[in-house]
Structure formats: C-alpha cells, structure tokens
Write a protein that holds these residues in place. Sequence first.
Motif: not given
Length: 976
Positions: A175, A179, A182, A185, A208
């Motif tokens: 992550v 970043p 998705e 995350a 996020t």
Amino acid sequence: MTLVVDGQPASLSSRRQEQLLALLICAQGRVVAAETLIDAMWGERLGPRAGKNLQVLVHRLRKTLDDPERIRHDRSGYALSAQTAEVDAWHFADLAERARRALDLKDLQRAAVLQREALALWRGRAFAGLDDVTPLAEAAERLEQDRRRVLTERIDVDLVLGRHAEIIPELISMVAENPLVESAAARLMVAMHRSGQRTEALETYRRTRAVLAEELGLEPGPQLRALEAAILRGDAHIGLDLHAGAEPPAGPTATAPSDPVPFLLPAGVGDLTGREDELRRLTSILRDRPAATPAICAVSGMPGVGKTALAVQAAHEMRDDFPDGQLYVNLRGAGAEPIEPSHALSRFLRALGVPGSAIPDGLDERAEVFRARLSGRRVLVLLDDAADEAQVEPLIPPGNGCAVMITSRGALTALPGAHRLVLGVLTGTAAVGLLSAITGRAELTADGAAVEHLAELCGRLPLALRIAGARLAARPHWTVDRLVSRLAAEHDRLDELTHGALSVRASLALGYSGLTEPSRTLFRRLGLVETPDFAGWVAAALLDTEPREAEDVLEGLMEAQLIEYAGLDGIGEPRYRIHDLVRLHARERGGADEPPGAVDAALTRLTGGYLALAEQAHRRQYGGDYTVLHGDGPRWDCGTSTVRRLLSDPAGWLRSERLGLVAAVEQAARLDLSDTCWDLAMTAITLFEAQGHFDNWRHTSETALAAVRRVGNTRGEAAMLYSLGTLDLFRQHYIAAQPHFDAALPLFEAVNDQHGQALTLRNAALIERVEGRAGRALRRYRRALRMLREVGDRHAEAHVLGSIAQIHLEHGRADATPLLETALAVYHDLGDLRGAAQILNRMGALHLRQGRTEQAKAAYRQVSAASQAIGDRIGEAYGLLGMGETELLAGELDHAAEHLDAALTLADGLGEAFVAARARLAGGRLAAKRGEREQAVSMLDRAIREFAQIGLPLWHERALDARRALDDMLSPPLPY
C-alpha cells in the motif's frame, strides 16, 4: 543478470553478451532468427558488419557458458538449450502455471507452496540495465506483471487459509508503494480486521480516502466503502470480492475544464534538413502510445548533432495530438550544474495552474501532484538536455494520453519502457542540403566539390554546418572556397566555427565541464590519438591504468556522446572513434589543462604500448626475437591478461593496429624517442612484409631514419638503412637496395652489432644470387650463417639454409634436400608457418625440377594453406604460382590457367613484380601449348621486360628461351 556455471558464479564480459543471453532466454528455447537478434541489439547501426559481430558474440557467450552446446545454431538462427529449472524466468513461469492448476483443483496448500517458490526466484527487476533493447523492456514488463499477479494470488490464498497476521507487513509495504491501488488497501483492511486490528483497518481506509481525494479528486470505490461499513458495524466475518473495482478508474475527472493549456515549446527550426526518417519515426512512436503508460522516446547523440532541433520540430508537428498542452524544460544536463527535477516540477505545476503557495516542498510530493494534474489529459512533455535517468524519472507524466520526449547526450538505457533514437552526423547529401538551405545561395549547387569539402571540414555535424552556412549567408561576398581555406588549418577550425551565439567550441565545452575528472583527463589525451579509431588498451596507456578501469572511463565518455562505439575489429576487440571536431577540442583542452610534461608522458606510454605489443606479436609469430633488432626504448605493459587476449591472434592484432603503428612511429619521432621510433618501424615490418603494405614500410623507415640521424643514433641509423634495403629487396629493386646494405654494414660494425651485420650480409647475398654471382652469394651466406648461429637467431639461420639450397637448386651444385629439410625442421620447431611455407615453396620447386608433379602439388598446397592461415598474401601468391607451374608441366592446362590467373591477379594487386613476371612466363608457355600465338607472344614479351626491369638475369634468360622456342615452333619449314 546472475550467471552460475558448474555451481560457481560467473560473469558475462560485456553488456552485449548479457543482451544476447537475455533475448535467447525470452524465446524460451525456441530458435531466434539472426536478423531478429541483430535488429534488437544494433538496429541498422552496424550495417554489413552486424552478422560478423553476432557470430563473435555467440562464440564468446559459448566460451563463457563453458559449453558450446548451450547455444544451438541452425539455418534460421540461435536458441538457448537448457532445462526449465536452470533458467529462473522459465522456472518461474513453470511454477506459476503449476500453482494456477493447483488453484483450479482447490488445492490451496499446494498452490501457496508453489507460489512462494516462484516468488523466491526474484532478485529485483527482470533484465535490469538491459531494457534499452526494446524486446527486453517489453519482456521485463510482462514478467513484472506476472510477478504481481502471482503475488496477488498468493496473498488471496493466504487470506483464505487464515494467515492474516503473517501477511500484514507485506500488505503495508504494497500500500505504501502504490497508495492509489484500492485493491491492495482492501486486502490490508481485511487482514487487519480478521487479526483483531479493527482500528488499524479503519485508519487504512481513511488514509486511502485522503490520498485519492488529494491526488485524483475521487472518493473510494464501492468495495472500500462496503468494507468500511462492515467494519464499523462490527461484522465478524467480512468478505471481499478480490477482483472487482480493484483499480482507480481512468478518465479526465482529475482535471477541471478551466485548467490552463500550457504551451512552453521554443520556436521550431524552419530548415530542418536530413532528418526526415528520424522525424517520422519519432512522431510515430508518440502517436502510437499505449493507454496505460505514457509513450517515452529518448533522443541521444553527440553535442551539436541536432537533438533539440529534431525534438522541438516533432513537438510542433504534433500539437493537435496533444490538445491539453506541451511542456518544455531545458535540464542543462550536459553542464556542471544540471537543473534539479524539483525546480523543473515547480515550473510545470505553475504552468498547469497550481498556485505557488500550493506547490509542495518535497520532490516526491511535487511529482505526485504533477501526475495527478496530468491524469486523463493529453499532454506532451519535452525534457531537453537531460543528465541521467534520475533527473528525468520524477518528470515522467502518467499514462492515459500523455507522452514524453527526452533529449540527452547519454542513451538513458536504464529508463524503463523508453524507445530510443540515436542521432548520428548527417549523410554527405543531407549535409550539403542543409548548407544550401541555410545560405539560400543557389550558386552553391554549382560548385559541388567545394561544398562537399566544406561539409566534411564541418564533420557533417549539424551545428557546425549551421554556423558555416550562417557565415556564408552573412557574407554574400565570400565564396565557399574562401571559407574552406579558413577552416583548413586544424588549429583555427574551432575559432572559425563560431557565429553569434552559435559555437561548436561552446557546445563541446559544456559537455566537458560536466565530466568527472578521470573522464576529463582521458578526453584531453584522446586528442593525441591520430588514428580513425582505437582499442580500449590505448585509453589505458593514456591514463596509465588497468585496461578495465580505462574502459569504465571510456564508457563514461560514450554516455556523454564525446566518443562513439566503432564496432569490433578483426580480433573481436571493441573499437571507439572520436569525431574530428571533438578531437580538436580535446587537443585544445589538453594544451590548456594538462600539467607540464603530462602530454609527453602519455605519448611515451602510448608509443611504448604499441612497441611492447608489436614486439610480443613478432615473438609469437617467429618463435622469438628472430630476424629483428630491438632498441632500448621504454615499453608500457597493458597487463598479462590483456596481452594474452589481444595477441591470441598476433597477425590479426597487427592488421587491426596497422594505422596505429604508423602513427606511433611518427609520434615517437616528434618526441625524439629515437630508440622507440626505429624499433617500432623495424618490428612493424612483421605486418608490412606479410600484407604487402610497402608504402607504410617505406614511410615508417624513412621517418625513423630522419629521427635517429637527428640525434646521432648510429645503431638506429644502421637498422633503418637495413630496413629500407630489405624493402627494395622485396620490391625486386636490387640496384636500389645495394647502397642501403653497403651503408648499413659498416655502421653495424662500428657499434659491434653482430646480429645486425649477419642480417645485412644475408640480404646482400640475395642480391648477389639473383644477379648471377652465385659464388659471392655463397660466401656471404656462409659468413652470415656463422654469425647467426653465434647470436642464436634460429629463424634467420633457417632462412639462410633455404637460400643456400636455392643456389644449389638453380645451379645444380649439390643436393638441396638436406638443407631444405633442416630449415623446415627449424621453422616447425619455432612454430613459424610463414617460414615453413617459404621452405615448402622451394621444396615444390625441387620436386618440379625433378619431374615429381604430385609431390610438387602437395608442397604447394601446404604453401597456400599456411599462407592463408596467417594472412600472408604474398605467400598465397607463391602457392598459386607453384600450383599453376606444376599443372602446366603435368599437362593439366585448364587447372594451370586457373591458378596462374589467380596468382597474376594477386601479385599485380600486391605489386609483387617477381611473382607477376613468373606467372606471365608460365602463362605464355601455356598459351603456346594451346596454339594461342598472340596471347603467348604478348605474355612472354612482357615477362622478358619485367625480368629485365627487376634485374634478374637468370629468369630473363629463361623468358628469352621461351620466346625463341615459340618463334622456332611457329616459323615455316626451311626449303631444301
């Protein structure tokens, strides 16, 4: 790349070897066409030499792999022969496929084991450092995608198997690295929640969400929002659709319609000439850009070659293809103080409408905002004069419509996914066209020769051509010849190639200022090199360092485009070249920046390096310091391993370095290194004699003779007089040769040089022999023989034995066989193929005289084979001649004609008058046997004239006899 041979780490000796092996690995054992390999590694840069270079490269790779069968070859190309487990890329693909089958069978434990084993094979990016080769860059990207897929699948399996806590650190890293992804995350939130880290899972969601909002102006997708809601509700067993909504949607949502459309390009060049093909290629690359990644094209080349002009012109022509803007920055990478990428980003962000107060301080943050601003837009970024990959990487725009052009003196080979375009100087026609376009003077086309000369004096370098054209345009009363005369003197040329703000010197000086100190030192000293190209060991001599270290410095100069790769020479050594104008600048910097005495010291090492290697080459060919004299000049040793590599083919090295040897003699003369000068000139005869480079022989000997006389070097003077006499001997100019030997002998006696005396007597005896004074010749040969045995020159001793045998052959004084057999045994013992071939030639003559045609043929075949093996073209001519004469005696007229024609062609080409005259004599006899009177008369009459010109009474009489026989045979019968 990491290579293991027989369980031990091994190293590939060059990037080209790495590229070749990587390309074969990508083919997964299939045959790759030679043309495909050549195109991938060299494109069209090497032309007809590419096939030979590939063969040399394959040969070296086989040696490195210590198994010739590893690289298979058939008619269509080459293939790597290996087991799947022996190649990591193949092994990875196999394990990944087996893991996929295990997943299909719901065997999760087995799949996880195979996935971990596959991922453990990775040690960084695939083919790192080799992605300047487009197929390797594409293969590396495919492998990276496969790695990510296997990693994602393995994490999913671990989640299903309940290994939540174990994979959290790995997911945190994923992550942090990406970043905006998705799906990563989401997996981290699931693993944290199932491990009891509910708070941490929600914090991951918040971070996020903040990143997506700041970078893309987006809210998280439905998957992340559903996960957050489930965690807030306290659901005990939250699920995850791991393949839905994983990536942020593409589209122009990050940019408001009111964002500015920047246009920062400098003005285009209205008279861009000679770059039509490159312009089409560049625009094609940028227009055919992928959706997910930006099109990247790096244009490289030497200073003044027109990189910026081409890139700016391409950008102007493509304005409609990038309606959201065109960004430009001069990164000043060639100078000592390149622009910091953070400063370039600040300028870009302001142009894109970001207020100064909103521009972050850090480089990474600025790069993130830059990418977010361009996401979904079609913008072209032009990064001019980049220093290296690190400077440009933060300035690369995102995909989905953007493209970037980079100009740089270096090739930027470590920039992932980049297409590369290397610019060279213009062709002769294009250079003349550019001059005409700039001057606008129609009369230029009327004086084609002068304009072509002007283009060559400019080195066909676009910057120099622009300056020359601008000067002519500003001075309509100047003729082309006037400017040519001003540019003719090398020491004035860079002064003349200046006009207003344009200056070749300034362009080159900018590149020089950005070099490291070792690179500056080598650059200055390369101005001393007076050959069209040079090998890596020359740089080592100039720097007085190890060849490997010098080659690293050379690579730096290549990256700065101040020198260029010139291909492999005849022994497989890389060679380099320096443009004429760059060489002039190097000399200027040497005169200004080199410490006192450094230039003379570098030249002393360079000439000493040539002398040491030529000396070793002679020893390897002759078996020792035979038939040569040496002085006390300083030698420079380039190291045992380098000498072994260079001189594995001593004759090949001498051929490759012929121009260097000539230049070294001239430079030693200018430095008054008289012993080095005459020693080099004499040792180089090893090459000049075998290859028929008689002009080089005479020039170097006369240069050295003047040098030794200037300083009163008596022994050197004797040696060079001997050399010039020997040259006249080879050219069959016996009258001219005699005074040289007469002058050399007393000089050798004055310095008590017995070896020099013996060699001089030996060659003087040859004149006595060919002029019919056999008794005097034998006395001189026998005196020389005693001296040669005393000094231990076995090679010259064998030569004298062969010469004495020749007298016996010509005059029937004794059986020549024992002398020839003794001489042949000596040559075989010394490993001297050339000397052995000369004796075999005489044995063939003996067999021919005795009517033993089969034995004569066998001897002459050996002469031809040995001569071809060592590149002795004169020896090859003798072998052909002997075969033709033997077949003529045997009545094999067609074969005889073929061999005699070949001998005559080769002898005429080499200027070998004796062989040519003998071939015409035999050809005349052949024509007479066939009843071709006119042909026979023509050839015999010419042979008679040539033997008379050479001064060979014995052969002249033989030719006259043949002519008389022809007249007798064809005259009408007498009436009785």
